[in-house]
Scaffold this motif. Structure first.
Motif, PDB file in Angstrom:
ATOM      1  N   TYR A 112      -9.379  14.571  -6.208  1.00  0.00           N
ATOM      2  CA  TYR A 112      -9.975  15.770  -6.791  1.00  0.00           C
ATOM      3  C   TYR A 112     -11.376  15.495  -7.322  1.00  0.00           C
ATOM      4  CZ  TYR A 112      -5.135  17.135  -6.341  1.00  0.00           C
ATOM      5  OH  TYR A 112      -3.891  17.386  -5.834  1.00  0.00           O
ATOM      6  N   ILE A 113     -11.584  14.306  -7.867  1.00  0.00           N
ATOM      7  CA  ILE A 113     -12.916  13.939  -8.348  1.00  0.00           C
ATOM      8  C   ILE A 113     -13.886  13.808  -7.174  1.00  0.00           C
ATOM      9  CG2 ILE A 113     -14.272  12.183  -9.565  1.00  0.00           C
ATOM     10  CD1 ILE A 113     -12.392  13.945 -11.308  1.00  0.00           C
ATOM     11  N   ILE A 114     -13.418  13.225  -6.066  1.00  0.00           N
ATOM     12  CA  ILE A 114     -14.250  13.107  -4.862  1.00  0.00           C
ATOM     13  C   ILE A 114     -14.651  14.491  -4.372  1.00  0.00           C
ATOM     14  CG2 ILE A 114     -14.304  12.351  -2.456  1.00  0.00           C
ATOM     15  CD1 ILE A 114     -12.271  10.141  -3.283  1.00  0.00           C
ATOM     16  N   GLY A 174       0.813  -1.199   0.000  1.00  0.00           N
ATOM     17  CA  GLY A 174       0.000   0.000   0.000  1.00  0.00           C
ATOM     18  C   GLY A 174       0.848   1.250   0.000  1.00  0.00           C
ATOM     19  N   PRO A 175       0.224   2.426   0.049  1.00  0.00           N
ATOM     20  CA  PRO A 175       0.959   3.682   0.097  1.00  0.00           C
ATOM     21  C   PRO A 175       1.736   3.813   1.390  1.00  0.00           C
ATOM     22  CG  PRO A 175      -1.378   4.042   0.507  1.00  0.00           C
ATOM     23  CD  PRO A 175      -1.231   2.608   0.095  1.00  0.00           C
ATOM     24  N   ALA A 176       2.763   4.638   1.360  1.00  0.00           N
ATOM     25  CA  ALA A 176       3.630   4.815   2.529  1.00  0.00           C
ATOM     26  C   ALA A 176       2.959   5.733   3.547  1.00  0.00           C
ATOM     27  CB  ALA A 176       4.978   5.386   2.087  1.00  0.00           C
ATOM     28  N   LEU A 177       1.931   5.209   4.189  1.00  0.00           N
ATOM     29  CA  LEU A 177       1.203   5.963   5.196  1.00  0.00           C
ATOM     30  C   LEU A 177       1.159   5.159   6.486  1.00  0.00           C
ATOM     31  CD1 LEU A 177      -1.892   7.144   3.102  1.00  0.00           C
ATOM     32  CD2 LEU A 177       0.107   8.520   3.689  1.00  0.00           C
ATOM     33  N   PRO A 228      -4.952  12.338   2.012  1.00  0.00           N
ATOM     34  CA  PRO A 228      -3.612  12.402   1.409  1.00  0.00           C
ATOM     35  C   PRO A 228      -3.659  12.146  -0.089  1.00  0.00           C
ATOM     36  CG  PRO A 228      -3.916  10.299   2.512  1.00  0.00           C
ATOM     37  CD  PRO A 228      -5.139  11.118   2.825  1.00  0.00           C
ATOM     38  N   ASN A 229      -2.695  12.674  -0.820  1.00  0.00           N
ATOM     39  CA  ASN A 229      -2.569  12.394  -2.250  1.00  0.00           C
ATOM     40  C   ASN A 229      -1.769  11.103  -2.410  1.00  0.00           C
ATOM     41  OD1 ASN A 229      -3.867  14.805  -3.275  1.00  0.00           O
ATOM     42  ND2 ASN A 229      -2.064  15.933  -2.580  1.00  0.00           N
ATOM     43  N   ARG A 268      -2.442   4.847  11.423  1.00  0.00           N
ATOM     44  CA  ARG A 268      -3.375   5.862  11.920  1.00  0.00           C
ATOM     45  C   ARG A 268      -3.879   6.745  10.781  1.00  0.00           C
ATOM     46  NH1 ARG A 268      -3.159  11.134  13.580  1.00  0.00           N
ATOM     47  NH2 ARG A 268      -4.649  11.721  15.236  1.00  0.00           N
ATOM     48  N   ARG A 269      -2.969   7.131   9.862  1.00  0.00           N
ATOM     49  CA  ARG A 269      -3.363   7.992   8.733  1.00  0.00           C
ATOM     50  C   ARG A 269      -4.320   7.248   7.807  1.00  0.00           C
ATOM     51  NH1 ARG A 269      -0.985  12.349   5.803  1.00  0.00           N
ATOM     52  NH2 ARG A 269      -2.800  13.427   4.952  1.00  0.00           N
ATOM     53  N   ILE A 270      -4.092   5.958   7.632  1.00  0.00           N
ATOM     54  CA  ILE A 270      -4.987   5.160   6.790  1.00  0.00           C
ATOM     55  C   ILE A 270      -6.378   5.079   7.421  1.00  0.00           C
ATOM     56  CG2 ILE A 270      -5.447   2.827   5.943  1.00  0.00           C
ATOM     57  CD1 ILE A 270      -2.426   2.525   5.510  1.00  0.00           C
TER      58      ILE A 270
END
Length: 411
Positions: free
Chosen positions: A295-297, A218-221, A401-402, A224-226
């Motif tokens: 951005y679509i959200i 997954g992304p480097a998060l 987050p992006n 808690r951020r997830i």
């Protein structure tokens, strides 16, 4: 022609697994159309059963709540289980539950029997959505936003067609004519049995090829951020589906009460709104793949606010126009939200799809029940004035987050 070496065979198998299978995507989208078309018969015949059974708006809300509750509670558990042990033929079983529910709905003679029939349809939905979403994911070939949009397009098209068919078939002739929709369930069972065969073979090929893509990381998060990001997405689902509940369950009553249109005319307006929802769904996924899902959200939720705020004060003509605009804008979010969530928690497509579909159904149910109670206490027009503010919640999308560049960099 030279025989393939084991290495070449593995490469070919990987290419086959990672290819976008449009035939499967459009087939699963068609079954989604059938599934949601049958489900949309429930709110479409509300004016009929309200009159026949002398129901209050609170009881109408309870019918929707019962359906949405059974359709939502089981979905995360179904998804979690099938992530570990896929059940390719469970899709046909889901359609069988819907078939039973439709037969019971056509013969229901009391408020309790109405609740039992819609709960059976809800159980079918709770099995169908996580597994069919996984099929779309498997057939996506990496084009996840596009795949979800094609899949969602079928569902939204079915939701739009259902009220139109109900206006032609059920409203003029009576509740017993709901039985004709059971033919769609039989057709769905036949198609989904074939899809189950492809699903089973594809899982075998994927295992054989030992496909190991970016989905495993997954992304480097931080954890808690997830969790915070998933919570934000669920709040956005709340705002979208609470507003959608006002439209799908009470828009016909609003039009009848304020503009004195007939039941069949109100169904046509509901069809136009739901058709706009289907169009917006198809737009959202590919735009999310191209420009970024965050951005679509943001545009989809918050961008609907000016039009929802205008709707309660518009004439009948402008109510129809605004309903189309709102439908297109607000519906473009779900595909982007779902794919964004699966990128946050890779390898858990079933669980995430079940959670988000389930929460969406749940919020629709709670929203319908609450708004029915509020309509009894105040008026139908009042609930549309209150719900108009819900899309403003979309401003919290800015805290997401992006992650698109992180996911792409792992591929």
């Amino acid at each position: 022609m030279k025989p393939l070496t084991p290495q070449a065979t593995t490469v070919d198998t990987k290419e086959l697994v990672q290819k976008t299978v449009f035939s499967v995507l459009f087939t699963i989208s068609f079954t989604h159309l059938l599934n949601d078309m049958m489900q949309s018969v429930i709110p479409a015949i509300y004016p009929l059963i309200k009159q026949n059974f002398k129901l209050s708006f609170t009881q109408i809300g309870m019918i929707t709540f019962t359906f949405q509750l059974t359709a939502s509670l089981l979905q995360p558990f179904v998804g979690f289980y099938t992530d570990k042990k896929p059940r390719p033929y469970s899709l046909a079983v889901a359609m069988a539950f819907t078939l039973v529910g439709l037969v019971l709905l056509s013969t229901a003679n009391s408020f309790l029997s109405l609740l039992i029939s819609v709960s059976m349809i809800g159980i079918g939905s709770s099995i169908f959505h996580p597994e069919s979403s996984r099929v779309a994911h498997l057939a996506s070939g990496g084009k996840k936003g596009l795949a979800q949009s094609i899949f969602q397009l079928g569902g939204n098209a079915g939701s739009a067609i259902g009220p139109l068919l109900a206006a032609w078939i059920v409203i003029p002739y009576g509740q017993s004519y709901v039985i004709w929709f059971a033919l769609a369930a039989v057709l769905g069972m036949m198609i989904l049995t074939r899809i189950g065969k492809w699903y089973k073979e594809h899982l075998y090929l994927k295992k054989k090829a030992s496909v190991n893509t970016a989905e495993s990381a997954g992304p480097a998060l931080s954890k808690r951020r997830i969790l915070v990001s998933l919570s934000i997405l669920l709040v956005l689902i709340f705002s979208k589906y609470f507003y959608m509940a006002s439209m799908t369950s009470y828009f016909t009553f609003y039009l009848i009460d304020k503009f004195h249109v007939s039941v069949q005319q109100s169904q046509m307006y509901l069809f136009v709104f739901l058709a706009a929802v289907a169009a917006g769904t198809m737009i959202g996924g590919p735009l999310g793949d191209r420009f970024g899902r965050k951005y679509i959200i943001w545009i989809s939720i918050l961008g609907a606010a000016p039009f929802t705020l205008l709707l309660p004060f518009a004439s009948l003509f402008w109510t129809g126009i605004l309903a189309v605009i709102i439908g297109v804008i607000i519906s473009s979010a779900f595909s982007a939200i779902l794919v964004y969530a699966t990128d946050l928690v890779p390898g858990k497509v079933g669980m995430i799809a079940g959670l988000f579909f389930g929460f969406a159904f749940g919020m629709g149910g709670v929203g319908s029940a609450f708004l029915g109670w509020l309509a009894d206490k105040t008026s139908i027009e009042y609930i549309f004035k209150i719900c108009a503010f819900l899309p403003l919640i979309g401003i919290i999308t800015g805290f997401l987050p992006n992650i698109e560049h992180q996911v792409k960099s792992q591929k």
